[in-house]
Motif scaffolding. Structure first.
Motif, PDB file in Angstrom:
ATOM      1  N   VAL A 136      22.148  46.473  24.941  1.00  0.00           N
ATOM      2  CA  VAL A 136      22.757  47.779  24.661  1.00  0.00           C
ATOM      3  C   VAL A 136      23.549  47.710  23.360  1.00  0.00           C
ATOM      4  O   VAL A 136      23.469  48.607  22.507  1.00  0.00           O
ATOM      5  CB  VAL A 136      23.663  48.220  25.824  1.00  0.00           C
ATOM      6  CG1 VAL A 136      24.487  49.448  25.431  1.00  0.00           C
ATOM      7  CG2 VAL A 136      22.831  48.534  27.057  1.00  0.00           C
ATOM      8  N   LEU A 167      21.619  50.920  29.630  1.00  0.00           N
ATOM      9  CA  LEU A 167      20.379  50.578  28.921  1.00  0.00           C
ATOM     10  C   LEU A 167      19.356  51.700  29.074  1.00  0.00           C
ATOM     11  O   LEU A 167      18.723  52.113  28.091  1.00  0.00           O
ATOM     12  CB  LEU A 167      19.810  49.265  29.454  1.00  0.00           C
ATOM     13  CG  LEU A 167      18.468  48.830  28.857  1.00  0.00           C
ATOM     14  CD1 LEU A 167      18.571  48.695  27.340  1.00  0.00           C
ATOM     15  CD2 LEU A 167      18.001  47.522  29.480  1.00  0.00           C
ATOM     16  N   ARG A 170      20.421  54.540  26.786  1.00  0.00           N
ATOM     17  CA  ARG A 170      20.172  54.312  25.355  1.00  0.00           C
ATOM     18  C   ARG A 170      18.702  54.525  25.024  1.00  0.00           C
ATOM     19  O   ARG A 170      18.361  55.140  24.020  1.00  0.00           O
ATOM     20  CB  ARG A 170      20.568  52.881  24.965  1.00  0.00           C
ATOM     21  CG  ARG A 170      22.031  52.577  24.939  1.00  0.00           C
ATOM     22  CD  ARG A 170      22.807  53.389  23.917  1.00  0.00           C
ATOM     23  NE  ARG A 170      24.153  52.863  23.755  1.00  0.00           N
ATOM     24  CZ  ARG A 170      25.138  53.048  24.622  1.00  0.00           C
ATOM     25  NH1 ARG A 170      24.920  53.746  25.732  1.00  0.00           N
ATOM     26  NH2 ARG A 170      26.336  52.527  24.394  1.00  0.00           N
TER      27      ARG A 170
END
Length: 349
Positions: A136, A167, A170
């Protein structure tokens, strides 16, 4: 939180380096979105292209994710972009080694230096929480620097079991596009090319039989063609439509999956445990997955309703029949579910 880059400049992609898709990858109508996404991702400065970052390319094993990704990577390298491709499990292992040797800082600097970073099979990092947390941070740093990241997965990031919410979030900030098995037109072109490359005589009617009788990924098409050619040679026959129909029918019978394999494949795609499909729970997600498993079992095996019901928690034949009919109705209402069932069936057969 992002990792600061000392003296880093945002990378420019407006220098006229236009990247073309790999010629070896054939994208039919079923993969038009993936093709457009790839072109825009690799040429973000083009005025007619939309921009996003990162890019997630997902789909079942064997549909050509690596072929497309590697082909694009080679073209980027030929145009002097700094690139790196690494498997998700290898990245996690490298991070673990960096933690042990207290060299995480050096690892960060290494990965932040690339213009394009490709991480293949990122789903293999599922449950590796420390590595995901570090990834991340790396994603934030890459995006801040103007670098471009793309990953391959079996399923969309928000549906990948074991991913940290940070994660998945993102990755979801970019674009996730599916890569699907080839449609009839692409299968025809692939089989023609494979036959020519392997010096296999394939008439028009025989080619049509293969196209209509197959629905798998490129590698599966090649295996099917080579196996049929070998069987014809051994039998002293030609690859006629009649011979192909007989051969493919026998091959399908030999490849019938077990109920155990069906359960494992379906539960995996629905992010569930195999035991849940056999349990008494009426949780909606489990009921749907169980219905799909029963439907596929009836389509791909010769098991009776009673045998299928016994495998899935001792249910009677009327329950199995109802679940199959309900699933069939859902397939007509939900195109995404239909595609998922088709992909599972292809993988199993």
């Amino acid at each position: 939180m992002s990792i600061p880059l000392r003296g880093a400049q945002r990378k420019s992609f407006s220098n006229g380096k236009t990247v073309r898709l790999a010629e070896e990858f054939l994208a039919g109508e079923e993969n038009a979105l993936a093709r457009a996404a790839a072109e825009s991702f690799l040429n973000p400065s083009q005025p007619d292209h939309f921009s996003y970052n990162p890019w997630v390319l997902y789909g079942p094993t064997g549909v050509g994710k690596s072929l497309l990704a590697q082909g694009l990577l080679h073209q980027l390298q030929a145009r002097d972009w700094s690139t790196l491709c690494i498997a998700g499990v290898d990245w996690a292992r490298e991070y673990a080694d960096a933690v042990e040797t207290k060299s995480v800082g050096e690892m960060r600097e290494k990965y932040q230096a690339y213009d394009y970073l490709l991480i293949e099979d990122l789903h293999e990092m599922a449950e590796k929480k420390p590595a995901q947390q570090e990834l991340v941070l790396l994603i934030d740093a890459l995006l801040d620097a103007g670098s471009r990241l793309w990953v391959t997965l079996l399923a969309p990031p928000t549906e990948t079991r074991g991913f940290l919410p940070a994660l998945a979030s993102r990755l979801a900030e970019g674009l996730a596009t599916p890569l699907r098995p080839p449609g009839p037109l692409v299968r025809k072109e692939l089989l023609q090319r494979l036959a020519t490359a392997s010096k296999i005589k394939l008439s028009g009617p025989a080619l049509a039989t293969l196209v209509e009788s197959t629905s798998g990924a490129p590698l599966e098409l090649k295996q099917t063609l080579l196996a049929a050619a070998a069987a014809a040679h051994a039998a002293g026959e030609t690859l006629s439509p009649a011979f192909l129909a007989q051969h493919l029918s026998a091959a399908r019978a030999a490849r019938r999956p077990s109920l155990r394999n069906i359960t494992a494949k379906v539960s995996g795609r629905f992010q569930l445990k195999s035991s849940e499909l056999k349990s008494a729970t009426r949780r909606q997600a489990v009921v749907r997955a169980r219905g799909v498993a029963m439907y596929i079992a009836r389509q791909l095996t010769d098991k009776t309703l009673e045998e299928v019901g016994k495998h899935y928690g001792g249910r009677d034949h009327t329950t199995v029949l109802h679940a199959c009919r309900r699933t069939e109705a859902l397939l007509h209402e939900d195109p995404e579910l239909q595609k998922l069932v088709e992909e599972i069936a292809i993988q199993l057969s």
